[in-house]
Motif scaffolding. Structure first.
Motif, PDB file in Angstrom:
ATOM      1  N   VAL A 224     -32.287  71.187 -12.641  1.00  0.00           N
ATOM      2  CA  VAL A 224     -32.073  72.242 -13.626  1.00  0.00           C
ATOM      3  C   VAL A 224     -31.785  73.506 -12.824  1.00  0.00           C
ATOM      4  CG1 VAL A 224     -33.058  73.523 -15.559  1.00  0.00           C
ATOM      5  CG2 VAL A 224     -33.647  71.106 -15.224  1.00  0.00           C
ATOM      6  N   SER A 225     -30.528  73.951 -12.847  1.00  0.00           N
ATOM      7  CA  SER A 225     -30.149  75.026 -11.927  1.00  0.00           C
ATOM      8  C   SER A 225     -29.045  75.904 -12.500  1.00  0.00           C
ATOM      9  CB  SER A 225     -29.677  74.429 -10.589  1.00  0.00           C
ATOM     10  OG  SER A 225     -28.510  73.649 -10.772  1.00  0.00           O
ATOM     11  N   GLY A 226     -29.042  77.155 -12.080  1.00  0.00           N
ATOM     12  CA  GLY A 226     -27.949  78.075 -12.405  1.00  0.00           C
ATOM     13  C   GLY A 226     -27.826  78.434 -13.870  1.00  0.00           C
ATOM     14  N   ASN A 227     -28.872  78.223 -14.653  1.00  0.00           N
ATOM     15  CA  ASN A 227     -28.813  78.540 -16.075  1.00  0.00           C
ATOM     16  C   ASN A 227     -29.186  80.000 -16.308  1.00  0.00           C
ATOM     17  OD1 ASN A 227     -28.419  75.714 -17.291  1.00  0.00           O
ATOM     18  ND2 ASN A 227     -30.183  75.422 -15.946  1.00  0.00           N
ATOM     19  N   LEU A 228     -28.512  80.625 -17.264  1.00  0.00           N
ATOM     20  CA  LEU A 228     -28.792  82.008 -17.647  1.00  0.00           C
ATOM     21  C   LEU A 228     -29.319  82.019 -19.075  1.00  0.00           C
ATOM     22  CD1 LEU A 228     -28.658  85.100 -17.256  1.00  0.00           C
ATOM     23  CD2 LEU A 228     -26.262  84.989 -18.023  1.00  0.00           C
ATOM     24  N   LEU A 229     -30.570  82.419 -19.241  1.00  0.00           N
ATOM     25  CA  LEU A 229     -31.213  82.522 -20.546  1.00  0.00           C
ATOM     26  C   LEU A 229     -31.504  83.997 -20.772  1.00  0.00           C
ATOM     27  CD1 LEU A 229     -31.596  79.580 -19.518  1.00  0.00           C
ATOM     28  CD2 LEU A 229     -33.795  79.554 -20.674  1.00  0.00           C
ATOM     29  N   GLN A 230     -30.705  84.650 -21.592  1.00  0.00           N
ATOM     30  CA  GLN A 230     -30.744  86.114 -21.655  1.00  0.00           C
ATOM     31  C   GLN A 230     -30.721  86.618 -23.093  1.00  0.00           C
ATOM     32  OE1 GLN A 230     -27.377  88.407 -19.884  1.00  0.00           O
ATOM     33  NE2 GLN A 230     -28.981  89.298 -18.626  1.00  0.00           N
ATOM     34  N   ASN A 231     -31.584  87.594 -23.368  1.00  0.00           N
ATOM     35  CA  ASN A 231     -31.644  88.277 -24.662  1.00  0.00           C
ATOM     36  C   ASN A 231     -31.883  87.305 -25.813  1.00  0.00           C
ATOM     37  OD1 ASN A 231     -31.204  90.746 -23.396  1.00  0.00           O
ATOM     38  ND2 ASN A 231     -28.982  90.619 -23.652  1.00  0.00           N
ATOM     39  N   ASN A 232     -32.924  86.526 -25.687  1.00  0.00           N
ATOM     40  CA  ASN A 232     -33.326  85.594 -26.745  1.00  0.00           C
ATOM     41  C   ASN A 232     -34.726  85.992 -27.203  1.00  0.00           C
ATOM     42  OD1 ASN A 232     -31.052  83.459 -26.478  1.00  0.00           O
ATOM     43  ND2 ASN A 232     -31.810  83.698 -24.384  1.00  0.00           N
ATOM     44  N   TYR A 233     -34.791  86.767 -28.265  1.00  0.00           N
ATOM     45  CA  TYR A 233     -36.066  87.300 -28.724  1.00  0.00           C
ATOM     46  C   TYR A 233     -36.512  86.645 -30.023  1.00  0.00           C
ATOM     47  CZ  TYR A 233     -35.823  91.081 -25.301  1.00  0.00           C
ATOM     48  OH  TYR A 233     -35.782  91.802 -24.126  1.00  0.00           O
ATOM     49  N   GLN A 257     -37.906  66.644  -9.088  1.00  0.00           N
ATOM     50  CA  GLN A 257     -37.366  67.610 -10.032  1.00  0.00           C
ATOM     51  C   GLN A 257     -37.156  68.934  -9.311  1.00  0.00           C
ATOM     52  OE1 GLN A 257     -38.009  69.762 -14.378  1.00  0.00           O
ATOM     53  NE2 GLN A 257     -39.410  68.133 -13.785  1.00  0.00           N
ATOM     54  N   GLU A 258     -35.924  69.439  -9.394  1.00  0.00           N
ATOM     55  CA  GLU A 258     -35.595  70.734  -8.810  1.00  0.00           C
ATOM     56  C   GLU A 258     -35.274  71.721  -9.921  1.00  0.00           C
ATOM     57  OE1 GLU A 258     -32.964  71.042  -5.501  1.00  0.00           O
ATOM     58  OE2 GLU A 258     -33.334  68.982  -4.857  1.00  0.00           O
ATOM     59  N   PHE A 259     -35.927  72.868  -9.874  1.00  0.00           N
ATOM     60  CA  PHE A 259     -35.676  73.958 -10.823  1.00  0.00           C
ATOM     61  C   PHE A 259     -35.392  75.203  -9.987  1.00  0.00           C
ATOM     62  CE2 PHE A 259     -36.938  77.474 -13.561  1.00  0.00           C
ATOM     63  CZ  PHE A 259     -36.337  77.134 -14.765  1.00  0.00           C
ATOM     64  N   HIS A 260     -34.120  75.580  -9.935  1.00  0.00           N
ATOM     65  CA  HIS A 260     -33.783  76.665  -9.008  1.00  0.00           C
ATOM     66  C   HIS A 260     -32.599  77.493  -9.500  1.00  0.00           C
ATOM     67  CE1 HIS A 260     -30.151  74.662  -7.279  1.00  0.00           C
ATOM     68  NE2 HIS A 260     -30.824  73.549  -7.525  1.00  0.00           N
ATOM     69  N   ASP A 261     -32.583  78.742  -9.057  1.00  0.00           N
ATOM     70  CA  ASP A 261     -31.486  79.677  -9.311  1.00  0.00           C
ATOM     71  C   ASP A 261     -31.221  79.887 -10.798  1.00  0.00           C
ATOM     72  OD1 ASP A 261     -30.477  80.317  -6.515  1.00  0.00           O
ATOM     73  OD2 ASP A 261     -30.441  78.139  -6.484  1.00  0.00           O
ATOM     74  N   ASN A 262     -32.271  79.844 -11.592  1.00  0.00           N
ATOM     75  CA  ASN A 262     -32.168  80.129 -13.018  1.00  0.00           C
ATOM     76  C   ASN A 262     -32.638  81.553 -13.292  1.00  0.00           C
ATOM     77  OD1 ASN A 262     -31.635  77.247 -14.130  1.00  0.00           O
ATOM     78  ND2 ASN A 262     -33.402  76.981 -12.786  1.00  0.00           N
ATOM     79  N   VAL A 263     -32.081  82.164 -14.325  1.00  0.00           N
ATOM     80  CA  VAL A 263     -32.469  83.512 -14.739  1.00  0.00           C
ATOM     81  C   VAL A 263     -32.922  83.463 -16.191  1.00  0.00           C
ATOM     82  CG1 VAL A 263     -31.688  85.876 -15.152  1.00  0.00           C
ATOM     83  CG2 VAL A 263     -30.899  84.640 -13.123  1.00  0.00           C
ATOM     84  N   ILE A 264     -34.138  83.906 -16.439  1.00  0.00           N
ATOM     85  CA  ILE A 264     -34.668  84.049 -17.797  1.00  0.00           C
ATOM     86  C   ILE A 264     -34.994  85.528 -17.967  1.00  0.00           C
ATOM     87  CG2 ILE A 264     -36.437  83.333 -19.434  1.00  0.00           C
ATOM     88  CD1 ILE A 264     -36.824  80.798 -17.754  1.00  0.00           C
TER      89      ILE A 264
END
Length: 299
Positions: A224-233, A257-264
């Motif tokens: 799970v990598s490189g995902n952008l999760l932004q402005n979800n209120y 399991q690798e979880f990297h380079d994600n932005v929340i």
């Protein structure tokens, strides 16, 4: 049933579908025996650079008896690709769907270790569910947790501006579930990468949990990598419940399991609420090697 009765190698692209309950529905044969010869093979919904537009789908009656509406629904498929499609359930003025609403739903059998290669890439999804809707999901793979598959790729999709319709003619507020990405297929390899989940307004008082990415699998290779999760209120208070950015759960997982380079970022709930938020939770088996690095979580 013979393999010549399958529906194989079809490509659907460049179409505009509107004012329907479901956009595309592709149903193969429920072959329970390995090597699953009677599954449909090698079908494509959209091709690279030339997808389909699916809009104004669902049933807008608040008491609708139609249980599910999907931009795309498929089951008993192997090596299926869903790519470059624009899926907007309410564009053009259609009122919101009043029951379970999916952008893309790649279903599966309820048991067994099935052969399924599934690729869902580069789709644009926006959903609008009615106050009476129980569930809204951008992308869902699998219908029952614990069922096997070969490969799942959910890559470079944009899920944005999803919300519930607060019907002035109904008491209370929306109370449905929302999951932007929901994977429960135990594929040998699961990749959830480079997706954008943006600007979703979760105006729901649901007392259960909400998830931007839910990944309930025993898969030996998970990235799970490189995902952008932004402005979800979440904008409406609830008496209980947890709002997760990423949630992974399994009691028997092995491998990595690798979880990297994600932005929340831009992620929260109303101040006066008994529930709470959790950016990342990976609660899988102690026998799984977990690598979590280069992520950013903020509100």
């Amino acid at each position: 049933n013979v393999s010549t009765g399958r529906s194989d190698g079809n490509s659907f692209y460049g179409n505009t579908i509107s004012d329907v309950i479901n956009g595309f529905v592709i149903t193969g044969y429920n072959d329970p025996t390995s090597p699953y010869t009677y599954y449909d093979q090698n079908n494509s919904i959209g091709i690279l650079g030339n997808g389909n537009t699916i809009q104004r789908f669902g049933n807008d009656a608040p008491t609708a008896t139609i249980s599910r509406s999907s931009g795309f629904y498929g089951i008993y498929q192997n090596n299926i690709t869903v790519t470059d499609n624009t899926i907007q359930s309410s564009i053009g003025g259609l009122e919101p769907h009043s029951n379970v609403l999916y952008g893309i739903f790649m279903s599966g059998p309820i048991s067994g270790n099935q052969l399924q290669v599934i690729s869902i890439t580069n789709n644009d999804i926006s959903l609008y569910a009615h106050q009476s809707s129980s569930t809204m999901k951008g992308i869902k793979t699998g219908s029952t947790s614990g069922v096997g598959a070969s490969s799942i790729q959910i890559v470079a999709n944009v899920i944005h501006d999803c919300t519930f319709y607060d019907d002035p003619g109904m008491a209370g507020t929306p109370s449905g579930e929302f999951l932007a990405i929901d994977n429960v297929l135990n594929a040998s390899t699961v990749t959830i990468a480079d997706n954008q989940i943006l600007d979703n307004v979760l105006n729901t008082s649901v007392t259960g949990n909400l998830y931007l990415i839910y990944n309930s699998v025993n898969s030996p290779v998970v990235e799970v990598s490189g995902n952008l999760l932004q402005n979800n209120y979440k904008t409406v208070t609830s008496t209980t419940g947890i709002y997760y950015g990423y949630y992974s759960t399994s009691t028997t997982a092995t491998g990595d399991q690798e979880f990297h380079d994600n932005v929340i970022d831009g992620f929260g709930i109303p101040v006066v609420q008994n529930g709470f938020v959790c950016g990342v939770r990976i609660s899988s088996s102690i026998n799984q090697n977990k690598q979590v690095y280069n992520n950013t979580v903020s509100n």
